[in-house]
Design a protein around this motif. Structure first.
Motif, PDB file in Angstrom:
ATOM      1  N   GLY A 183       0.822  -1.214   0.000  1.00 13.05           N
ATOM      2  CA  GLY A 183       0.000   0.000   0.000  1.00 13.05           C
ATOM      3  C   GLY A 183       0.850   1.254   0.000  1.00 13.05           C
ATOM      4  N   LEU A 184       1.918   1.254   0.811  1.00 15.44           N
ATOM      5  CA  LEU A 184       2.814   2.405   0.870  1.00 15.44           C
ATOM      6  C   LEU A 184       3.487   2.633  -0.484  1.00 15.44           C
ATOM      7  CD1 LEU A 184       4.080   4.538   2.735  1.00 15.44           C
ATOM      8  CD2 LEU A 184       5.861   2.886   3.264  1.00 15.44           C
ATOM      9  N   THR A 185       3.946   1.570  -1.113  1.00 15.38           N
ATOM     10  CA  THR A 185       4.597   1.683  -2.424  1.00 15.38           C
ATOM     11  C   THR A 185       3.615   2.186  -3.479  1.00 15.38           C
ATOM     12  OG1 THR A 185       6.068  -0.141  -1.830  1.00 15.38           O
ATOM     13  CG2 THR A 185       5.919   0.412  -4.152  1.00 15.38           C
ATOM     14  N   ALA A 186       2.405   1.637  -3.462  1.00 17.56           N
ATOM     15  CA  ALA A 186       1.405   2.081  -4.440  1.00 17.56           C
ATOM     16  C   ALA A 186       1.084   3.554  -4.241  1.00 17.56           C
ATOM     17  CB  ALA A 186       0.136   1.235  -4.307  1.00 17.56           C
ATOM     18  N   GLY A 187       0.994   3.993  -2.988  1.00 14.01           N
ATOM     19  CA  GLY A 187       0.723   5.411  -2.717  1.00 14.01           C
ATOM     20  C   GLY A 187       1.842   6.309  -3.194  1.00 14.01           C
ATOM     21  N   ILE A 189      10.803   3.438   3.095  1.00 12.10           N
ATOM     22  CA  ILE A 189      10.450   2.017   2.937  1.00 12.10           C
ATOM     23  C   ILE A 189      11.423   1.142   3.727  1.00 12.10           C
ATOM     24  CG2 ILE A 189      10.374   0.110   1.282  1.00 12.10           C
ATOM     25  CD1 ILE A 189       9.121   2.081  -0.716  1.00 12.10           C
ATOM     26  N   CYS A 190      12.704   1.456   3.654  1.00 12.74           N
ATOM     27  CA  CYS A 190      13.699   0.694   4.421  1.00 12.74           C
ATOM     28  C   CYS A 190      13.440   0.832   5.920  1.00 12.74           C
ATOM     29  CB  CYS A 190      15.108   1.163   4.083  1.00 12.74           C
ATOM     30  SG  CYS A 190      15.675   0.617   2.461  1.00 12.74           S
ATOM     31  N   ASP A 191      13.078   2.053   6.351  1.00 13.96           N
ATOM     32  CA  ASP A 191      12.787   2.282   7.760  1.00 13.96           C
ATOM     33  C   ASP A 191      11.569   1.465   8.202  1.00 13.96           C
ATOM     34  OD1 ASP A 191      13.172   3.515  10.293  1.00 13.96           O
ATOM     35  OD2 ASP A 191      11.549   4.922   9.832  1.00 13.96           O
ATOM     36  N   VAL A 192      10.530   1.438   7.377  1.00 16.93           N
ATOM     37  CA  VAL A 192       9.326   0.656   7.702  1.00 16.93           C
ATOM     38  C   VAL A 192       9.667  -0.827   7.767  1.00 16.93           C
ATOM     39  CG1 VAL A 192       7.068  -0.070   6.822  1.00 16.93           C
ATOM     40  CG2 VAL A 192       7.682   2.349   6.830  1.00 16.93           C
ATOM     41  N   LYS A 193      10.478  -1.313   6.821  1.00 15.69           N
ATOM     42  CA  LYS A 193      10.895  -2.721   6.841  1.00 15.69           C
ATOM     43  C   LYS A 193      11.665  -3.038   8.123  1.00 15.69           C
ATOM     44  CE  LYS A 193      11.304  -3.702   1.893  1.00 15.69           C
ATOM     45  NZ  LYS A 193      12.254  -4.029   0.808  1.00 15.69           N
ATOM     46  N   TYR A 194      12.569  -2.139   8.504  1.00 14.68           N
ATOM     47  CA  TYR A 194      13.363  -2.341   9.710  1.00 14.68           C
ATOM     48  C   TYR A 194      12.464  -2.374  10.947  1.00 14.68           C
ATOM     49  CZ  TYR A 194      16.591  -1.482  13.538  1.00 14.68           C
ATOM     50  OH  TYR A 194      17.277  -1.567  14.715  1.00 14.68           O
ATOM     51  N   GLN A 195      11.536  -1.427  11.026  1.00 12.28           N
ATOM     52  CA  GLN A 195      10.630  -1.384  12.179  1.00 12.28           C
ATOM     53  C   GLN A 195       9.734  -2.619  12.228  1.00 12.28           C
ATOM     54  OE1 GLN A 195       8.594   2.375  12.067  1.00 12.28           O
ATOM     55  NE2 GLN A 195      10.430   3.539  12.599  1.00 12.28           N
ATOM     56  N   ALA A 196       9.258  -3.064  11.073  1.00 15.93           N
ATOM     57  CA  ALA A 196       8.428  -4.268  11.031  1.00 15.93           C
ATOM     58  C   ALA A 196       9.244  -5.481  11.482  1.00 15.93           C
ATOM     59  CB  ALA A 196       7.879  -4.485   9.626  1.00 15.93           C
ATOM     60  N   SER A 197      10.480  -5.547  11.055  1.00 12.71           N
ATOM     61  CA  SER A 197      11.361  -6.648  11.465  1.00 12.71           C
ATOM     62  C   SER A 197      11.613  -6.600  12.971  1.00 12.71           C
ATOM     63  CB  SER A 197      12.688  -6.566  10.711  1.00 12.71           C
ATOM     64  OG  SER A 197      13.584  -7.541  11.179  1.00 12.71           O
ATOM     65  N   THR A 253      12.410  10.030  -4.728  1.00 15.72           N
ATOM     66  CA  THR A 253      12.622   8.589  -4.822  1.00 15.72           C
ATOM     67  C   THR A 253      13.556   8.112  -3.717  1.00 15.72           C
ATOM     68  OG1 THR A 253      12.306   8.656  -7.218  1.00 15.72           O
ATOM     69  CG2 THR A 253      13.401   6.718  -6.325  1.00 15.72           C
ATOM     70  N   ASN A 254      14.622   8.858  -3.505  1.00 18.85           N
ATOM     71  CA  ASN A 254      15.557   8.494  -2.435  1.00 18.85           C
ATOM     72  C   ASN A 254      14.871   8.570  -1.064  1.00 18.85           C
ATOM     73  OD1 ASN A 254      17.616   8.005  -4.229  1.00 18.85           O
ATOM     74  ND2 ASN A 254      18.475  10.061  -4.074  1.00 18.85           N
ATOM     75  N   SER A 255      14.081   9.594  -0.873  1.00 17.88           N
ATOM     76  CA  SER A 255      13.357   9.744   0.392  1.00 17.88           C
ATOM     77  C   SER A 255      12.379   8.581   0.592  1.00 17.88           C
ATOM     78  CB  SER A 255      12.607  11.074   0.406  1.00 17.88           C
ATOM     79  OG  SER A 255      11.801  11.169   1.555  1.00 17.88           O
ATOM     80  N   ALA A 256      11.674   8.215  -0.486  1.00 19.85           N
ATOM     81  CA  ALA A 256      10.726   7.107  -0.401  1.00 19.85           C
ATOM     82  C   ALA A 256      11.450   5.799  -0.101  1.00 19.85           C
ATOM     83  CB  ALA A 256       9.930   6.991  -1.698  1.00 19.85           C
ATOM     84  N   LYS A 257      12.609   5.578  -0.734  1.00 20.51           N
ATOM     85  CA  LYS A 257      13.387   4.369  -0.486  1.00 20.51           C
ATOM     86  C   LYS A 257      13.823   4.307   0.981  1.00 20.51           C
ATOM     87  CE  LYS A 257      15.280   3.644  -5.115  1.00 20.51           C
ATOM     88  NZ  LYS A 257      16.498   3.665  -5.939  1.00 20.51           N
ATOM     89  N   GLU A 258      14.260   5.446   1.514  1.00 13.36           N
ATOM     90  CA  GLU A 258      14.666   5.487   2.916  1.00 13.36           C
ATOM     91  C   GLU A 258      13.487   5.165   3.837  1.00 13.36           C
ATOM     92  OE1 GLU A 258      16.411   9.286   3.731  1.00 13.36           O
ATOM     93  OE2 GLU A 258      18.079   8.953   2.353  1.00 13.36           O
TER      94      GLU A 258
END
Length: 123
Positions: free
Chosen positions: A9-13, A47-55, A40-45
Motif C-alpha cells: 500500500g505504501l509503495t502504491a501510494g 520504505i527501508c525504515d518501515v521494513k526495519y521497524q516491522a522486522s 525517490t531516495n526519500s521514499a526508499k529510505e
C-alpha cells in the motif's frame, strides 16, 4: 502478512503520488528530475525504515512469545508449590481450630440444655 500489505500500500501510494506530480507539475525538466530523484531516495529510505521497524516488531514479538512459553509454566509451578507449603503450614492450626469449634458447639449445647432445665424447674 500485514507488514507485506502495508508495504504494498505504501509503495502504491508513493508511485501514485509521483505520477500525479509528474502530470501536474509546472517545473522544468531538470527541476523535475532533481525532485524525482530526491523524492525517490526519500521514499526508499522510508520504505527501508518501515521494513526495519516491522522486522524489529516481529523479533520483539518472537522474544516475548518465547519468554512467555518458558516463564509461565515455571510461575505456575512455583505458585502450586507455594500453595502446597502454605497448606502444610496451616494444617496444625486448622486441626486446633476444628477442635475448638467442636468444644464451643458442645458448650453451647450444654448451656441450652441447662437453660431448658432451669426454665422447667421455674415453672
Amino acid at each position: 502478512m500485514k507488514a507485506k500489505s502495508l508495504l504494498i500500500g505504501l509503495t502504491a501510494g508513493i508511485v501514485g503520488g509521483a505520477v500525479a506530480v509528474l502530470l501536474t507539475t509546472p517545473q522544468s525538466g531538470e527541476q523535475l528530475r532533481t525532485n524525482l530523484i530526491r523524492n525517490t531516495n526519500s521514499a526508499k529510505e522510508k520504505i527501508c525504515d518501515v521494513k526495519y521497524q516491522a522486522s524489529a516488531v516481529k523479533q520483539s514479538f518472537s522474544v516475548l512469545s518465547n519468554e512467555a512459553k518458558n516463564n509461565i509454566p515455571n510461575i505456575i509451578n512455583e505458585l502450586k508449590e507455594t500453595f502446597a507449603h502454605f497448606k502444610q503450614d496451616i494444617e496444625p492450626e486448622t486441626v486446633i481450630l476444628k477442635q475448638e469449634i467442636e468444644n464451643l458447639q458442645k458448650s453451647i449445647t450444654e448451656i441450652e440444655r441447662n437453660l431448658s432445665k432451669n426454665e422447667k424447674n421455674e415453672n
